[in-house]
Design an enzyme around this catalytic site. Structure first.
Site, short mmCIF file in Angstrom:
data_model
loop_
_atom_site.label_atom_id
_atom_site.label_comp_id
_atom_site.label_asym_id
_atom_site.label_seq_id
_atom_site.Cartn_x
_atom_site.Cartn_y
_atom_site.Cartn_z
N PRO A 69 0.86 -1.24 -0.14
CA PRO A 69 0.02 -0.02 -0.27
C PRO A 69 1.01 1.10 0.16
O PRO A 69 1.77 1.36 0.74
CB PRO A 69 -0.76 -0.25 1.40
CG PRO A 69 -0.97 -1.53 1.46
CD PRO A 69 0.61 -2.02 0.94
N CYS A 70 0.36 2.14 -0.76
CA CYS A 70 1.22 3.30 -0.98
C CYS A 70 0.69 4.66 -0.22
O CYS A 70 1.29 5.71 -0.37
CB CYS A 70 1.34 4.07 -2.51
SG CYS A 70 -0.18 4.19 -3.35
N GLN A 71 -0.56 4.66 0.29
CA GLN A 71 -1.39 5.61 0.73
C GLN A 71 -0.37 6.61 1.82
O GLN A 71 -0.28 7.63 1.85
CB GLN A 71 -2.39 5.29 2.00
CG GLN A 71 -3.85 4.47 0.76
CD GLN A 71 -3.64 3.28 0.46
OE1 GLN A 71 -2.54 2.88 0.54
NE2 GLN A 71 -4.72 2.70 0.18
N LEU A 73 2.69 6.91 1.54
CA LEU A 73 4.07 7.35 1.10
C LEU A 73 3.86 8.18 -0.10
O LEU A 73 4.78 8.57 -0.34
CB LEU A 73 4.61 6.05 0.52
CG LEU A 73 5.12 4.87 1.55
CD1 LEU A 73 5.64 3.57 0.73
CD2 LEU A 73 6.15 5.41 2.55
#
Length: 385
Positions: A69-71, A73
């Site tokens: 998950p990139c939320q 970053l």
């Protein structure tokens, strides 16, 4: 190679790898709309819902993939960093590697993590691989090398085998061809929800497709066509702009509202980048060590590309385009007319843009004003009828 996939999403990484001959045997994804897509599109892979309850990986796993998950970053997200609730789940990758040392690992995430918190995410990832005896290499690759979407992502390959990850990632380095687009000759993409601090301007392409809202509010970009009409692309074209077949995410509608498909597409890994990576895994070529440079000191962000050879870290001088495939213009790529940007949406964007200090392509704001006048005219005619 046989793939165990974590944080699979809708399978962009796995679809691309499959096109290069690899095969997913496990897909782990917690979001039910994405799992519905995987059940329909990756029928031979065992599905598991929650990475935190996954005790071990299949014994025949040769390649572990994780588009974690990139939320936490992303610049568009909360930027809580690698310790955030969502992006911190990457720790389960290393928990599972401690249970079974998979020979090859591929991670994918946003390029912003190279600089967020002075590169804290990369410090954690690189250190974790090194502690476990892996060599690693990573490279920022822009999907625009393959498709008319500007989308820079970091791809990291780590290995505990004879395969050198540098021999996989550092093949090909070309420059983007010079562009001579004009508003009259080519379509141009931009973020209609922006206009104050940025625009995401993309000649003959769209800016990065975003994941929208978790409550199902889509966030597609806008495209100014050569006829002066500003449209939001059709979802089927958005899927194609990620390299999926049109309607790849339709199975999600069996368990969720249709608008959530935008989030699924925006979160996905671009398929042709994954296919390129899969082909390089099958056919590695010796890394040109003259690209290596000294490891930077005294800076917060990490290089755009780098490698660890088992002893030393090296910055690597290489660009974001391993190839630049010929493609038809964006306006011809689109197979569906899209939805004209509403008068309200256009007016909001225009007011922000006019109040900002941003510089715009000659004639762009005039084109927006003409589109607004046309949409208001259509609205008034509809009310009068």
């Amino acid at each position: 190679m046989r793939i165990a996939s974590l944080f699979t999403g809708i399978g962009g990484l796995e679809l691309g790898l499959a096109r290069a001959g690899h095969r997913a045997v496990l897909a782990c994804e917690i979001w039910s709309p994405a799992r519905a897509v995987l059940a329909a599109r990756l029928p031979d892979a065992h599905l598991h819902a929650d990475v935190t309850t996954l005790a071990d990986l299949p014994g025949d796993t040769e390649l572990l993939t994780a588009g974690f998950p990139c939320q936490d970053l992303s610049q568009a997200g909360r930027t809580l960093g690698i310790g955030g609730t969502r992006s911190g789940l990457v720790g389960h990758v290393f928990r599972l590697l401690d249970e079974r040392a998979i020979p090859v690992v591929v991670l994918e995430n946003v390029s912003f993590m190279l600089s967020l918190d002075r590169g804290a995410a990369m410090h954690r990832l690189a250190g974790a691989f090194e502690e476990r005896g892996y060599r690693w290499a990573y490279r920022t690759i822009d999907a625009q090398a393959f498709l008319p979407q500007r989308r820079a992502r970091v791809f990291l390959v780590a290995t505990r085998s004879d395969l050198d990850p540098a021999d996989v990632l550092f093949q090909g380095d070309v420059a983007m061809p010079p562009s001579s687009t004009t508003l009259a000759s080519h379509a141009h993409g931009f973020y209609w929800t922006e206009g104050t601090r940025g625009l995401g301007w993309a000649p003959d392409a769209v800016p990065t497709l975003k994941n929208g809202s978790t409550v199902g509010i889509p966030s597609p970009p806008a495209i100014l066509r050569t006829d002066g009409v500003i449209v939001k692309p059709d979802l089927r074209d958005a899927e194609r702009l990620q390299g999926f077949p049109a309607d790849w995410t339709r199975p999600a509608e069996e368990v969720a509202r249709a608008s959530l498909r935008w989030a699924l597409v925006g979160n996905a890994v671009s398929v042709p980048v994954a296919e390129w990576l899969g082909e390089r895994l099958r056919d590695p070529r010796p890394h040109e060590t003259e690209r290596d440079g000294p490891w930077p000191t005294g800076r917060g962000s990490w290089p755009r590309a780098a490698r660890f050879d088992g002893t030393t870290r090296h910055a690597v001088r290489i660009g974001a385009y391993p190839v630049f495939l010929e493609r038809e213009p964006l306006e011809r790529f689109l197979e569906h007319p899209g939805t004209p940007l509403s008068a309200r949406g256009t007016a909001g964007f225009l007011s922000r843009a006019e109040a900002s200090s941003l510089r715009f392509a000659p004639g762009f704001l005039d084109a927006v004003r003409r589109h607004l006048a046309a949409r208001r005219g259509e609205r008034d005619a509809a009310l009068a009828a």
